[in-house]
Design an enzyme around this catalytic site. Sequence first.
Site, mmCIF file in Angstrom:
data_model
loop_
_atom_site.group_PDB
_atom_site.id
_atom_site.type_symbol
_atom_site.label_atom_id
_atom_site.label_comp_id
_atom_site.label_asym_id
_atom_site.label_seq_id
_atom_site.Cartn_x
_atom_site.Cartn_y
_atom_site.Cartn_z
ATOM 1 C CG HIS A 1 4.260 -3.597 10.019
ATOM 2 N ND1 HIS A 1 3.725 -2.718 10.938
ATOM 3 C CD2 HIS A 1 4.340 -2.895 8.867
ATOM 4 C CE1 HIS A 1 3.483 -1.553 10.351
ATOM 5 N NE2 HIS A 1 3.849 -1.633 9.092
ATOM 6 C CG HIS B 1 0.096 3.999 5.028
ATOM 7 N ND1 HIS B 1 -0.647 3.191 5.847
ATOM 8 C CD2 HIS B 1 -0.667 5.110 4.797
ATOM 9 C CE1 HIS B 1 -1.810 3.779 6.117
ATOM 10 N NE2 HIS B 1 -1.836 4.942 5.481
ATOM 11 C CG HIS C 1 -0.352 0.011 2.530
ATOM 12 N ND1 HIS C 1 0.580 -0.912 2.955
ATOM 13 C CD2 HIS C 1 -0.520 0.872 3.576
ATOM 14 C CE1 HIS C 1 0.936 -0.626 4.190
ATOM 15 N NE2 HIS C 1 0.295 0.459 4.592
ATOM 16 C CG ASP D 1 5.176 2.186 7.114
ATOM 17 O OD1 ASP D 1 4.270 2.664 6.414
ATOM 18 O OD2 ASP D 1 4.969 1.276 7.948
ATOM 19 C CG HIS D 2 4.452 -0.471 3.805
ATOM 20 N ND1 HIS D 2 4.409 -1.829 4.047
ATOM 21 C CD2 HIS D 2 4.062 0.135 4.953
ATOM 22 C CE1 HIS D 2 4.000 -2.028 5.293
ATOM 23 N NE2 HIS D 2 3.783 -0.853 5.869
HETATM 24 ZN ZN LIG Z 1 3.256 -0.062 7.752
HETATM 25 ZN ZN LIG Z 2 0.010 1.221 6.557
#
Ligand SMILES: [Zn+2]
Ligand SMILES: [Zn+2]
Length: 299
Positions: free
Chosen positions: A265, A62, A60, A64-65
Site C-alpha cells: 500500500h 474505501h 474496509h 481503492d479496496h
Molecule cells: Zn487504501
Molecule cells: Zn482506506
Amino acid sequence: MKVTFLGSGGSVPTKKRNLPSLAVRTDGGLVMFDCGEGTQKQFLIAKLGFNREMRILVSHMHADHILGIPGILHSMSFMGRSRDLEIYGPPGICDFVKCTTETVKFRPMFPIRAVDVHAGTIVKTDSFAIKAAWADHGVPCLAYSLIENDKPGRFHPGKARELRIPKGPLWKTLQMGKTVKVGSRRIEAAKVVDPPRKGLKITYAVDTRPCERVTGLASGSDLLVHDGMFLSDAAERAREYGHSTVVEAATIARKSHSKNLALTHFSAIYEDTKQLLAEAKAVFPRTIVAEDLRSLELP
Ligand SMILES: [Zn+2]
Ligand SMILES: [Zn+2]
C-alpha cells in the site's frame, strides 16, 4: 501456501502499481484480501483460476479496496463460474455487493454470499480459520489473519512394517494420530508418525495506524503484510490519513514476533522503494517490499 501480490499501490494506481489486492492459495481454496479496481486483470495474469473455491475478504469500504469487485464478478460470470463465492467485509459490504448485482446489467450465474462481519473468527474450514481484528483507520477497517490448521506429521511406513502393523485401515488410524491395537499390543501413533506440523499464519493489515489490536492479531505470523505507505519523514501525514510509516510497520512486525514482513500500500509519491525498504530493514531485517504480481512460496 503461495502468496501473490496483485496490487501493491495505495489510494491511486501508478504505472507500476495496481490498487490493493493480495491472493493466497491454500489447500482449502483461494483467499483474496481486498479487490481494488483492476484486480481482475492481475488475477488473470497470475492465472489464479476463475472457478476455484474462493473467498474475498475486504478490509474496509474505501474505494481503492472494493471497486474491483464488480469487475471480478462480471469476469467470473463471463467465464462460466459455477461455484459459490463468499465475500466478507465490515458493515456496508453486503449493500455494496447487492447494489452491484442488482444495478449492473449482468446476471451472475453462481451463488454469491456477502456477509457484514466484525472482529472475531470469520471463517472456519477443514483447512484453515480466518480471524479479524479492528484496525485503526478512521473508518471501520478490519485486519485479517489466515491460520492454517496444523497438519499431521509424516508417517513412516518402514517403522510400521518393523512393528508388524498390517498395511490398511490401521495405518490410516495411526496417520490420524490415534493408538491402534495389533493382537494384544497397543501401538501409539508417535511410534510411527512424526509430531504434527504447525500450520502457517499470514496476517493482512493495510490502511491502519500502528495498533495494539493488530499486533495481537498478528502474533507469531509467518508473514505479516502491513501498510507501509510512507517514509518516516512523512510520519505526520501518516498519522493524519490513518496509515503507517515503514518504520512503524517494521516495529509491529518485531513486537508481534512475526517471522517475515511484506510492506505494501505504497503512496504514489514514491517512484522506487529502496529507501522504504532500507528504513524498515534497519528495524526488522526480514522485510521485503510487495511488487505487483510478485509471489512468495511459504514453506
Ligand atoms: Zn487504501
Ligand atoms: Zn482506506
